[in-house]
Design a protein around this motif. Structure first.
Motif, short mmCIF file in Angstrom:
data_model
loop_
_atom_site.label_atom_id
_atom_site.label_comp_id
_atom_site.label_asym_id
_atom_site.label_seq_id
_atom_site.Cartn_x
_atom_site.Cartn_y
_atom_site.Cartn_z
N UNK A 80 -1.92 -7.52 -17.84
CA UNK A 80 -2.84 -8.56 -18.29
C UNK A 80 -2.44 -9.97 -17.88
N UNK A 81 -1.35 -10.14 -17.16
CA UNK A 81 -0.95 -11.46 -16.70
C UNK A 81 -0.67 -11.47 -15.21
N UNK A 82 -0.43 -12.64 -14.67
CA UNK A 82 -0.24 -12.79 -13.23
C UNK A 82 0.94 -11.97 -12.73
N UNK A 83 2.09 -12.03 -13.44
CA UNK A 83 3.26 -11.27 -13.01
C UNK A 83 2.97 -9.77 -12.99
N UNK A 84 2.30 -9.30 -14.03
CA UNK A 84 2.00 -7.86 -14.12
C UNK A 84 1.03 -7.44 -13.01
N UNK A 85 0.07 -8.30 -12.70
CA UNK A 85 -0.87 -7.98 -11.63
C UNK A 85 -0.17 -7.92 -10.28
N UNK A 86 0.78 -8.83 -10.06
CA UNK A 86 1.53 -8.82 -8.79
C UNK A 86 2.26 -7.50 -8.58
N UNK A 87 2.78 -6.94 -9.67
CA UNK A 87 3.54 -5.69 -9.56
C UNK A 87 2.70 -4.53 -9.04
N UNK A 88 1.40 -4.58 -9.31
CA UNK A 88 0.53 -3.49 -8.89
C UNK A 88 0.42 -3.40 -7.37
N UNK A 89 0.67 -4.50 -6.67
CA UNK A 89 0.54 -4.50 -5.21
C UNK A 89 1.83 -4.88 -4.51
N UNK A 90 2.94 -4.86 -5.23
CA UNK A 90 4.21 -5.22 -4.60
C UNK A 90 4.96 -4.03 -4.05
N UNK A 91 4.68 -2.84 -4.61
CA UNK A 91 5.40 -1.66 -4.13
C UNK A 91 4.54 -0.92 -3.13
N UNK A 92 5.18 -0.25 -2.18
CA UNK A 92 4.44 0.61 -1.27
C UNK A 92 4.66 2.06 -1.66
N UNK A 93 3.95 2.96 -1.00
CA UNK A 93 3.97 4.36 -1.43
C UNK A 93 5.37 4.97 -1.32
#
Length: 583
Positions: free
Chosen positions: A565-578
């Motif tokens: 629900x915050x900017x940091x948490x949203x960043x984590x969704x696209x920071x890792x690769x498969x």
């Protein structure tokens, strides 16, 4: 008993388990589904049709599938057929699309209900009749308005898209009246609200409850399905899931506390077969850890959301749409994609209808300089559109006619069309920046615009009156270099099958989805809790269905211990690769 609730909460499982329990107690039971995507056949292992079919393992249990889509198609042809060959092809196409929307299906579903509800002889041999889909408050209000039967519908064809369906159903007036009367009779009817321990599902249950109570359907019961209790307290994911559910239940709308409640524990597997229905509501950790699952081998090499970003930004401008049913996380996916693109230096506009607005607020506070956040307010857009319709189509109506029109304007179709107009303006902004939207029209709405434009051209032979954003909307949506559609779903039966229906609608409108995003996936997590490990295994069949059968391209988002629900948490969704996902 009528079981109602938003998609994916387990209505069919709970309704079927209730039917089995009653039949086991010696009652003669009829279980009815009007869901076009019904899986009663799969649940019971019996091919069902539109008449009561015996379930061999339980002599007193019968089940049937009613098909509102078939009824809607037959009704649509009755209404449109007489005009074939008399009106231009574009006009006939426009009429067909008018009768293809959710409201036509809604009325057709109630038409199916009414045959069992309104005629006591139809179900006289059964002790209990159970429906796993209930009519909405909008349907009941529309059908109980006296003005719906006074000839208004046959005299006035202007207004919104819901007006047509009732026109061909006036002959059913008496049957509908008896059906609505049966629904509001607390001595014979119980409305079962099915929800999960999630804020959105509980709010939807409260809204439905209040809407139907206003119409006299007050004998209600609340079932909270899929409540999770951690077995392994060392599994941080299990503990977090339990805490999330507890927080949602603590914040449950006050109105729901007035009803009797049944708590159903989370099932380790899908509910298929009579024995699994008999066990619904109990959790045995030993049985969970030792039970077999037929989901097959683990689906590996699934992309992550981060793997999509490079291709999504390649054109440098355009529109990215996150589409899907309520509760699958499309707002979160849209916000995460917008943040990732903005962090790469692109000028991004995120447009959302998220009523909580906490994601937008968090990002504004962080002040990403090249990311703007706007909100399309469905209530404001609908009010504006409704006022315009009442001023034009309602100008010469009497009080009863206006009452019907006002009720019609409260339908889901009205909001869909109203938001659609704001959506057209948002899409136009994609000509010089990247626009990410979690608001998108259904395939039906796009086709409705297509047929309306065709009819407009046929009649006027000129398009100068059309706003530029509307005139160019269809070519932009159908251009894969301008628009990329992300279909968001969960690794569960109902969300996947509803997403497949959405994809069919989009392709019917000549819009090809770019990728599927499966949210809240357990597959890649290092779980030790036995129930969650079993769920992890069970979701493989739906991941495989998406990856191998439905999507040309698919990515997953692992389940998060903390809500994103915050900017940091949203960043984590696209920071890792498969390759970096935990195994």
């Amino acid at each position: 008993m009528f079981f109602t609730g938003k998609g994916g909460v387990g209505k069919t499982s709970v309704a079927s388990a209730t039917a089995v329990r009653l039949a086991d107690a010696g009652k003669k039971v009829l279980l009815v589904s009007t869901d076009p995507a019904s899986n009663l056949d799969e649940v019971f292992g019996v091919t069902l049709e539109n008449h009561p079919t015996a379930i061999p393992a339980i002599p007193t249990l019968f089940a049937m599938n009613l098909d509102p889509e078939k009824s809607a198609a037959e009704y649509r042809e009755r209404m449109v057929g007489p005009y074939r060959g008399l009106l231009p092809e574009a006009a006939v196409k426009s009429m067909e699309e008018q009768f293809s929307g959710s409201c036509t299906l809604e009325i057709a579903a109630f038409d199916e209900f009414s045959r069992l509800l309104g005629d006591p002889a139809a179900t006289a041999e059964f002790d209990h009749v159970i429906f796993d889909t209930a009519p909405t408050g909008h349907t009941l209000r529309l059908l109980t308005l006296p003005s719906a039967w006074d000839g208004f519908m046959s005299q006035n064809t202007t207004g919104t898209s819901c007006l047509g369906p009732l026109a061909g159903l006036q002959s059913q007036q008496k049957l509908y009246q008896e059906s609505v009367k049966a629904l509001s009779d607390a001595d014979t009817t119980t409305l079962v609200l099915v929800a999960r321990a999630e804020g959105s599902a509980l709010r939807e249950a409260a809204r439905t409850s209040e809407e139907l109570a206003e119409l006299g359907v007050r004998n209600q019961h609340l079932v909270i399905n899929g409540v999770f209790q951690a077995v392994d307290a060392t599994d941080s994911y299990a503990v977090a899931l339990q805490q999330r559910g507890s927080a949602a239940l603590d914040a449950m709308p006050v109105s729901l506390n007035a009803f009797p409640q049944t708590i159903v524990p989370l099932s380790p597997n899908g509910i298929l077969g009579i024995e699994s229905l008999r066990c619904l509501g109990t959790v045995d950790a030993v049985a969970i850890s030792g039970s077999a699952d037929k989901s097959g081998e683990k689906v590996d090499d699934l992309a992550s959301l981060s793997d999509l970003i490079d291709d999504l930004v390649a054109p440098g401008h355009g529109v990215i749409l996150a589409m899907g049913k309520g509760g699958v996380g499309k707002t979160t996916v849209a916000a995460a994609v917008a943040v990732a693109i903005a962090q790469r230096g692109y000028d991004v506009q995120l447009s959302t209808t998220d009523p909580a607005a906490h994601i937008a607020a968090a990002m504004n506070e962080e002040r990403l300089p090249n990311l703007s956040v706007t909100r399309i307010d469905p209530a404001a857009e609908t009010a504006k559109y409704s006022a315009e319709v009442l001023a034009s189509a309602g100008a010469n109506l009497d009080s009863q006619g206006k009452a019907l029109l006002e009720e019609d304007l409260r339908s889901p179709c009205t909001e869909e069309i109203a938001v659609f107009r704001a959506f057209a303006d948002a899409v136009a902004a994609g000509t010089n920046q990247i626009v990410v939207l979690d608001t998108a029209p259904t395939g039906h709405t796009v086709l409705l615009l297509d047929s309306a434009l065709a009819y407009h051209r046929e009649v006027t032979r000129q398009t100068s009156e059309m706003p530029e954003a509307v005139e160019n909307l269809l070519p932009r949506l159908r251009d894969p270099d301008f628009t990329r559609v992300l279909i968001v779903t969960l690794a569960e039966a109902t969300p996947v099958h509803e997403a497949a229906a959405l994809q069919r609608d989009l392709r019917r409108a000549e819009i090809e989805p770019y990728a599927w995003v499966v949210n809240q996936v357990l597959s890649s997590l290092p779980l030790t809790d036995p129930l969650l490990k079993q769920r992890q295994t069970h979701e493989q069949q739906y991941l495989r269905e998406v990856h191998e059968e439905l999507a040309s391209r698919a990515a997953i988002i692992p389940w998060q211990r903390q809500p994103p629900t915050g900017l940091d948490a949203l960043e984590k969704l696209t920071q890792c690769n498969s390759s970096a996902l935990p195994r």
